[in-house]
Design a protein around this motif. Structure first.
Motif, PDB file in Angstrom:
ATOM      1  N   LYS A   8      43.477  53.167  49.305  1.00 41.61           N
ATOM      2  CA  LYS A   8      43.441  52.883  50.739  1.00 41.61           C
ATOM      3  C   LYS A   8      43.482  51.390  51.047  1.00 41.61           C
ATOM      4  O   LYS A   8      43.373  50.980  52.193  1.00 41.61           O
ATOM      5  CB  LYS A   8      42.180  53.483  51.373  1.00 41.61           C
ATOM      6  N   GLY A   9      43.614  50.562  49.996  1.00 39.03           N
ATOM      7  CA  GLY A   9      43.671  49.124  50.198  1.00 39.03           C
ATOM      8  C   GLY A   9      42.328  48.482  50.511  1.00 39.03           C
ATOM      9  O   GLY A   9      42.276  47.385  51.071  1.00 39.03           O
ATOM     10  N   VAL A  10      41.261  49.149  50.162  1.00 40.09           N
ATOM     11  CA  VAL A  10      39.917  48.617  50.397  1.00 40.09           C
ATOM     12  C   VAL A  10      39.495  47.825  49.160  1.00 40.09           C
ATOM     13  O   VAL A  10      39.539  48.347  48.046  1.00 40.09           O
ATOM     14  CB  VAL A  10      38.913  49.765  50.661  1.00 40.09           C
ATOM     15  N   PRO A  11      39.108  46.552  49.329  1.00 41.20           N
ATOM     16  CA  PRO A  11      38.688  45.769  48.167  1.00 41.20           C
ATOM     17  C   PRO A  11      37.540  46.456  47.440  1.00 41.20           C
ATOM     18  O   PRO A  11      36.593  46.933  48.062  1.00 41.20           O
ATOM     19  CB  PRO A  11      38.224  44.440  48.767  1.00 41.20           C
ATOM     20  N   SER A  12      37.659  46.502  46.134  1.00 38.32           N
ATOM     21  CA  SER A  12      36.606  47.113  45.322  1.00 38.32           C
ATOM     22  C   SER A  12      36.623  46.490  43.941  1.00 38.32           C
ATOM     23  O   SER A  12      37.579  45.835  43.553  1.00 38.32           O
ATOM     24  CB  SER A  12      36.799  48.628  45.230  1.00 38.32           C
ATOM     25  N   SER A  13      35.560  46.712  43.236  1.00 39.78           N
ATOM     26  CA  SER A  13      35.437  46.231  41.865  1.00 39.78           C
ATOM     27  C   SER A  13      34.578  47.245  41.123  1.00 39.78           C
ATOM     28  O   SER A  13      33.533  47.657  41.617  1.00 39.78           O
ATOM     29  CB  SER A  13      34.772  44.853  41.862  1.00 39.78           C
ATOM     30  N   LEU A  14      35.026  47.630  39.946  1.00 36.79           N
ATOM     31  CA  LEU A  14      34.307  48.622  39.158  1.00 36.79           C
ATOM     32  C   LEU A  14      33.852  47.971  37.864  1.00 36.79           C
ATOM     33  O   LEU A  14      34.646  47.357  37.164  1.00 36.79           O
ATOM     34  CB  LEU A  14      35.215  49.817  38.859  1.00 36.79           C
ATOM     35  N   ALA A  45      30.847  36.940  48.100  1.00 34.73           N
ATOM     36  CA  ALA A  45      31.213  35.566  48.451  1.00 34.73           C
ATOM     37  C   ALA A  45      32.725  35.364  48.378  1.00 34.73           C
ATOM     38  O   ALA A  45      33.313  34.692  49.230  1.00 34.73           O
ATOM     39  CB  ALA A  45      30.500  34.583  47.529  1.00 34.73           C
ATOM     40  N   GLU A  46      33.378  35.958  47.386  1.00 33.67           N
ATOM     41  CA  GLU A  46      34.833  35.835  47.249  1.00 33.67           C
ATOM     42  C   GLU A  46      35.565  36.438  48.439  1.00 33.67           C
ATOM     43  O   GLU A  46      36.683  36.053  48.742  1.00 33.67           O
ATOM     44  CB  GLU A  46      35.300  36.519  45.963  1.00 33.67           C
ATOM     45  N   ARG A  47      34.940  37.361  49.133  1.00 28.60           N
ATOM     46  CA  ARG A  47      35.547  38.002  50.292  1.00 28.60           C
ATOM     47  C   ARG A  47      35.062  37.403  51.606  1.00 28.60           C
ATOM     48  O   ARG A  47      35.378  37.906  52.672  1.00 28.60           O
ATOM     49  CB  ARG A  47      35.273  39.501  50.251  1.00 28.60           C
ATOM     50  N   GLY A  48      34.271  36.348  51.530  1.00 25.06           N
ATOM     51  CA  GLY A  48      33.787  35.682  52.726  1.00 25.06           C
ATOM     52  C   GLY A  48      32.681  36.419  53.455  1.00 25.06           C
ATOM     53  O   GLY A  48      32.367  36.102  54.597  1.00 25.06           O
TER      54      GLY A  48
END
Length: 78
Positions: A8-14, A45-48
């Motif tokens: 869905k284009g949602v920033p994520s990190s696993l 922080a990387e995403r503001g």
């Protein structure tokens, strides 16, 4: 969940941790998951979403000599 976010284009990190248990970040237990709170703070922080984390004492470049509350980078010492 991570795959659904990605699709869905949602920033994520696993992150997979080899050990750790429950209650990550509540107390340091000598496990890889002890680093989870800092990883989450960095991601935000990387995403503001949060301001960039301040460097740890000893990591900041030296130079100004001014106290931190005045823009300097000196570590507080007891």
């Amino acid at each position: 969940m991570e795959q659904a976010c990605r699709e869905k284009g949602v920033p994520s990190s696993l992150h997979f941790y080899p050990s750790g248990g429950h209650g990550y970040g509540m107390e340091k237990r000598g496990q890889p998951t002890d680093k989870w709170p800092e990883a989450a703070e960095q991601w935000l922080a990387e995403r503001g979403i949060l301001p960039s984390p301040a460097p740890a004492c000893g990591d900041a470049p030296s130079g100004t000599g001014a106290p931190p509350e005045h823009g300097g980078n000196e570590c507080a010492r007891p």
